[in-house]
Design a protein around this motif. Structure first.
Motif, PDB file in Angstrom:
ATOM      1  N   THR A  78       0.817  -1.219   0.000  1.00 56.58           N
ATOM      2  CA  THR A  78       0.000   0.000   0.000  1.00 56.58           C
ATOM      3  C   THR A  78       0.852   1.270   0.000  1.00 56.58           C
ATOM      4  O   THR A  78       0.329   2.345  -0.291  1.00 56.58           O
ATOM      5  CB  THR A  78      -0.927   0.026   1.223  1.00 56.58           C
ATOM      6  N   LEU A  79       2.128   1.146   0.315  1.00 53.82           N
ATOM      7  CA  LEU A  79       3.005   2.320   0.364  1.00 53.82           C
ATOM      8  C   LEU A  79       3.728   2.483  -0.975  1.00 53.82           C
ATOM      9  O   LEU A  79       4.945   2.374  -1.076  1.00 53.82           O
ATOM     10  CB  LEU A  79       4.017   2.186   1.506  1.00 53.82           C
ATOM     11  N   ARG A  80       2.948   2.753  -2.011  1.00 50.13           N
ATOM     12  CA  ARG A  80       3.506   2.908  -3.360  1.00 50.13           C
ATOM     13  C   ARG A  80       3.139   4.248  -3.981  1.00 50.13           C
ATOM     14  O   ARG A  80       3.309   4.440  -5.178  1.00 50.13           O
ATOM     15  CB  ARG A  80       3.003   1.769  -4.275  1.00 50.13           C
ATOM     16  N   THR A  81       2.616   5.155  -3.182  1.00 46.12           N
ATOM     17  CA  THR A  81       2.266   6.477  -3.694  1.00 46.12           C
ATOM     18  C   THR A  81       3.534   7.296  -3.904  1.00 46.12           C
ATOM     19  O   THR A  81       4.605   6.953  -3.377  1.00 46.12           O
ATOM     20  CB  THR A  81       1.335   7.204  -2.709  1.00 46.12           C
ATOM     21  N   PRO A  82       3.462   8.381  -4.680  1.00 43.91           N
ATOM     22  CA  PRO A  82       4.659   9.201  -4.917  1.00 43.91           C
ATOM     23  C   PRO A  82       5.353   9.643  -3.631  1.00 43.91           C
ATOM     24  O   PRO A  82       6.590   9.646  -3.563  1.00 43.91           O
ATOM     25  CB  PRO A  82       4.098  10.403  -5.692  1.00 43.91           C
ATOM     26  N   THR A 310       1.414   7.921  10.127  1.00 45.20           N
ATOM     27  CA  THR A 310       0.596   6.880  10.765  1.00 45.20           C
ATOM     28  C   THR A 310       0.604   5.571   9.971  1.00 45.20           C
ATOM     29  O   THR A 310       0.533   4.490  10.564  1.00 45.20           O
ATOM     30  CB  THR A 310      -0.848   7.367  10.923  1.00 45.20           C
ATOM     31  N   GLU A 311       0.670   5.655   8.648  1.00 46.40           N
ATOM     32  CA  GLU A 311       0.683   4.438   7.837  1.00 46.40           C
ATOM     33  C   GLU A 311       1.983   3.662   8.028  1.00 46.40           C
ATOM     34  O   GLU A 311       1.983   2.431   8.073  1.00 46.40           O
ATOM     35  CB  GLU A 311       0.461   4.797   6.370  1.00 46.40           C
ATOM     36  N   ILE A 312       3.093   4.374   8.124  1.00 48.65           N
ATOM     37  CA  ILE A 312       4.368   3.706   8.389  1.00 48.65           C
ATOM     38  C   ILE A 312       4.385   3.158   9.816  1.00 48.65           C
ATOM     39  O   ILE A 312       4.925   2.076  10.075  1.00 48.65           O
ATOM     40  CB  ILE A 312       5.533   4.676   8.137  1.00 48.65           C
ATOM     41  N   GLN A 313       3.801   3.898  10.755  1.00 44.71           N
ATOM     42  CA  GLN A 313       3.710   3.401  12.123  1.00 44.71           C
ATOM     43  C   GLN A 313       2.927   2.089  12.171  1.00 44.71           C
ATOM     44  O   GLN A 313       3.341   1.130  12.835  1.00 44.71           O
ATOM     45  CB  GLN A 313       3.035   4.445  13.013  1.00 44.71           C
ATOM     46  N   ARG A 333      -2.429   9.437   2.353  1.00 48.61           N
ATOM     47  CA  ARG A 333      -2.453  10.876   2.558  1.00 48.61           C
ATOM     48  C   ARG A 333      -1.526  11.580   1.584  1.00 48.61           C
ATOM     49  O   ARG A 333      -0.577  11.013   1.080  1.00 48.61           O
ATOM     50  CB  ARG A 333      -2.029  11.212   4.000  1.00 48.61           C
ATOM     51  N   SER A 334      -1.822  12.827   1.355  1.00 55.31           N
ATOM     52  CA  SER A 334      -0.958  13.629   0.494  1.00 55.31           C
ATOM     53  C   SER A 334       0.228  14.125   1.318  1.00 55.31           C
ATOM     54  O   SER A 334       0.175  14.176   2.550  1.00 55.31           O
ATOM     55  CB  SER A 334      -1.740  14.816  -0.067  1.00 55.31           C
ATOM     56  N   PRO A 335       1.322  14.513   0.655  1.00 60.33           N
ATOM     57  CA  PRO A 335       2.492  14.984   1.390  1.00 60.33           C
ATOM     58  C   PRO A 335       2.205  16.179   2.261  1.00 60.33           C
ATOM     59  O   PRO A 335       2.883  16.402   3.267  1.00 60.33           O
ATOM     60  CB  PRO A 335       3.472  15.348   0.256  1.00 60.33           C
TER      61      PRO A 335
END
Length: 338
Positions: A78-82, A310-313, A333-335
């Motif tokens: 899921t962590l493949r966003t820019p 939070t997603e990395i946490q 989330r956006s940067p």
């Protein structure tokens, strides 16, 4: 101070101690060459420079911190966003920088080889350049996530991010190869800089590049602040009052940007300035004292850009204990929200 001048590290040292002695890069034939580089021996009161130990310890912490971030992003689909692609690039660069500091310590005190020393220095130059350039890429991404919020999550954005990363790592690799390919002071000791075997012109180029990147980041974050404040003002006008929550959110965003720029500047500015004004005859303690804080930036980066997310946490909890299960969906989330 005598120990520092005879040490093997940044200011002219890449040899290895032999029988209680240290190999120096240059022979101290004259007062102006008391820190230069040729393979001669000089007794040391302590066989290992404490500054080198601190750099190695810093590299170990940096490598461990960023290895976790790289593993999390790599093994979490899921962590493949820019945003996370750029964070992964930053963590990879800092991981390589940490490994480079460790290898530099090992090779400096175990293997006496000019070739290995050049490769190690080139590796460190490429890694730290990629780290700083990745910070600029993250800043650009944050700006476009606010400026083009409606089209940010498109395939075109991901392609643009990949192009930025290609340029970032291409330039970093090129700058790292320059000392290995011949732009060094091994054959011309008079051209050496405070960081041997880099030449004075090479170090000047690197320092100037840093100042350009720093100014670009300042400009972009200033524009980000303007956009954030404008958005908050528009919301306040729509609701006919400036809500406390909007004020708090705006203040928090500006404070976060100030922390990011303050940390980056405080870490790298002293070393970049000293690269421009320092001379090879100066005591090596000055080089160490400015270089060590610069490495701390790679130690702080994962805390600012990764572990606060939070997603990395959540992915970290899954990686460490394997027992954190939930059916709750997390939007990417956006940067600007990180």
């Amino acid at each position: 101070m005598e120990m520092m001048n005879e040490s093997l590290a940044v200011n002219g040292s890449f040899g290895a101690p032999v029988a209680g002695e240290a190999l120096q890069w240059m022979k101290a034939d004259s007062p102006e060459h008391n820190g230069s580089l040729e393979l001669s021996t000089a007794p040391l009161a302590f066989p290992i420079n404490p500054w080198d130990i601190m750099l190695c310890m810093s590299g170990t912490v940096i490598a461990c911190e960023n290895a976790i971030v790289v593993a999390i992003i790599f093994y979490t689909p899921t962590l493949r966003t820019p945003m996370f692609v750029l964070i992964g690039s930053l963590a990879t660069a800092d991981l390589l920088a940490g490994m480079g500091l460790i290898l530099n310590f090992v090779f400096q005190y175990v293997i006496s080889s000019e070739t290995i020393s050049l490769i190690t220095v080139g590796f460190l130059v490429a890694s730290f350049t990629a780290s700083i350039s990745s910070l600029l890429a993250i800043t650009v991404d944050r700006y476009f996530s606010l400026y083009n919020a409606l089209t940010y999550f498109s395939e075109k954005t991901l392609q643009y991010v990949h192009l930025m990363l290609l340029g970032t790592w291409g330039v970093s690799l090129f700058l790292g190869l320059l000392p290995v390919l011949g732009w060094n002071c091994l054959d011309d000791p008079a051209s050496c800089s405070i960081v041997r075997p880099l030449t004075r012109s090479n170090v000047t180029l690197l320092a100037t590049s840093f100042f350009v990147i720093f100014v670009l980041m300042l400009t972009l974050y200033f524009k980000i602040c303007k956009i954030v404040c404008h958005h908050a003002h528009q919301i306040a006008l729509q609701q006919h009052f400036f809500a406390t929550s909007h004020y708090v959110a705006t203040k928090k965003g500006v404070s976060t940007l100030a922390i990011i720029l303050g940390t980056f500047g405080a870490s790298w500015l002293p070393f970049a300035i000293y690269c421009l004004v320092g001379e090879k005859e100066y005591p090596s303690v000055y080089t160490y004292a400015t270089l060590l804080p610069a490495t701390y930036n790679s130690m702080i980066n994962p805390i600012i850009y990764a572990y606060r997310n939070t997603e990395i946490q959540r992915s970290l909890y899954v990686l460490l204990c394997g027992c954190f299960q939930t059916n709750k969906t997390y939007r990417s989330r956006s940067p600007s929200e990180v």
